[in-house]
Design a protein around this motif. Sequence first.
Motif, short mmCIF file in Angstrom:
data_model
loop_
_atom_site.label_atom_id
_atom_site.label_comp_id
_atom_site.label_asym_id
_atom_site.label_seq_id
_atom_site.Cartn_x
_atom_site.Cartn_y
_atom_site.Cartn_z
N LEU A 1 0.80 -1.13 -0.08
CA LEU A 1 0.41 0.35 0.20
C LEU A 1 0.19 1.23 -0.03
N GLY A 2 2.18 1.66 1.23
CA GLY A 2 2.73 2.33 1.09
C GLY A 2 3.32 2.98 -0.26
N PHE A 3 3.91 1.35 -0.70
CA PHE A 3 4.56 1.75 -1.95
C PHE A 3 3.59 2.61 -3.24
N HIS A 4 2.24 1.88 -3.34
CA HIS A 4 1.66 2.42 -4.41
C HIS A 4 1.00 3.92 -4.15
N LEU A 5 0.37 4.01 -2.72
CA LEU A 5 0.47 4.83 -2.54
C LEU A 5 1.47 6.29 -3.18
N ALA A 6 2.58 6.41 -2.84
CA ALA A 6 3.50 6.69 -3.16
C ALA A 6 3.91 6.97 -4.94
N ARG A 7 3.39 6.09 -5.27
CA ARG A 7 3.07 6.02 -7.04
C ARG A 7 2.96 7.69 -7.74
N SER A 8 0.99 7.51 -6.80
CA SER A 8 0.72 8.08 -7.02
C SER A 8 -0.10 9.25 -7.38
N ASN B 1 11.19 8.92 18.04
CA ASN B 1 10.78 8.25 19.44
C ASN B 1 9.46 7.72 18.32
N ILE B 2 9.47 7.12 17.45
CA ILE B 2 8.79 6.42 17.09
C ILE B 2 9.02 5.00 16.86
N GLU B 3 8.49 3.56 17.38
CA GLU B 3 9.25 2.41 17.18
C GLU B 3 8.75 2.00 15.33
N ARG B 4 10.06 1.81 15.28
CA ARG B 4 10.34 1.94 13.70
C ARG B 4 9.66 -0.17 13.50
N GLN B 5 9.83 -0.79 14.20
CA GLN B 5 9.36 -2.05 14.08
C GLN B 5 7.84 -1.85 14.11
N SER B 6 6.44 -0.72 14.26
CA SER B 6 5.71 -0.94 13.98
C SER B 6 5.49 -0.63 12.10
N ASP B 7 6.13 0.10 11.67
CA ASP B 7 5.64 -0.29 10.36
C ASP B 7 5.67 -0.53 9.02
N ARG B 8 5.64 -0.76 8.62
CA ARG B 8 6.14 -0.94 6.49
C ARG B 8 6.21 -0.25 5.72
N HIS B 9 4.30 0.26 5.22
CA HIS B 9 3.94 0.86 4.69
C HIS B 9 4.45 2.31 4.22
N GLN B 10 4.75 3.23 5.84
CA GLN B 10 4.39 4.94 5.57
C GLN B 10 6.14 4.67 5.18
N ILE B 11 7.11 3.88 5.63
CA ILE B 11 8.82 4.27 5.53
C ILE B 11 8.68 3.85 4.39
N GLU B 12 8.12 2.89 3.38
CA GLU B 12 7.77 2.81 2.02
C GLU B 12 7.87 3.75 1.11
N ALA C 1 18.88 6.38 -10.24
CA ALA C 1 18.74 5.36 -10.08
C ALA C 1 19.74 5.23 -8.73
N PRO C 2 19.23 4.30 -7.92
CA PRO C 2 19.91 4.66 -6.53
C PRO C 2 21.12 3.10 -6.78
N ARG C 3 22.21 3.40 -5.84
CA ARG C 3 22.97 1.90 -5.97
C ARG C 3 22.28 1.60 -5.60
N HIS C 4 21.81 1.43 -4.19
CA HIS C 4 21.27 0.17 -3.65
C HIS C 4 20.39 0.66 -2.58
N LEU C 5 19.49 0.09 -2.09
CA LEU C 5 18.33 0.42 -1.33
C LEU C 5 18.52 -0.88 -0.64
N ARG C 6 18.51 0.53 1.16
CA ARG C 6 17.97 -0.57 3.10
C ARG C 6 16.95 -0.47 2.99
N ILE C 7 16.10 -1.41 3.43
CA ILE C 7 14.84 -1.38 4.15
C ILE C 7 15.29 -2.16 5.23
#
Length: 245
Positions: free
Chosen positions: A26-33, A89-100, A119-125
């Motif tokens: 979802l986060g990926f798709h929202l950011a694309r459009s 001050n946010i729990e990173r482990q709670s998120d997938r969509h917003q960071i993407e 194009a990036p050389r590399h992407l880390r998530i």
Amino acid sequence: DAIRLEVPKQIKILELVSEELQDGLLGFHLARSFDLREIGLIYYVIASSERLAEALLNAKRYCSIVNEGFRILMRQDDRKLSITLDYVNIERQSDRHQIEFWLVTMVRICRKVTDTRLAPRHLRIRHRRNEMPAEFKNFFGCDVEFGADRDEIVLPASVASLPIVGRDNYLNDLLRQYAEAALANRPKERATLRSAVEGVLPQLLPHAKGSTSNVAKQLGVSTRTLSRKLQEEGRCRHVGFSTHA
């Protein structure tokens, strides 16, 4: 638009919508459009900068105007330009969509303002996925490392000097004045106990004294009060010290 949601609520809403729509990207798709201009003032500061490196520095300085729980870090050397995205001050482990969403958005901004297919050389998530989504590979044009120790876009060093197609020094000076005023008018952030603990730990850990009792002593509170207040902040399991005296 008049209501500002706290970042944990934003994260939760995206997760609920993802489940309802059965859209694991979802986060990926929202950011694309979405229209990048919807970001507002900070986008126009970026888009009127002189070169990409300057644009990213402006993004770093003013990103809290858009989202106070989010920050951008930039590092540059002779080999690469790194953009690291981090929560405050946010729990990173709670998120997938917003960071993407933000990773895609940052790459889109870089491409848009330089008018390139950069194009990036590399992407880390930091979070994990069972497999690499084909859409990620197609959009980013590079390998994506899930389960990494940071959320980071790594670009070739040469892109730092790319000119911004809409650069306008006079407009940029004016917009940065507005951005500085917006920063100054933001409510002052309330210091958290977690941030105080994180400030004390580097002094104690090298001497093997990073226990709860020693941290509490440094902060002038009891061990029980320290644990209770950390639990109230929802951060207890993310503070890296031993719970044993």
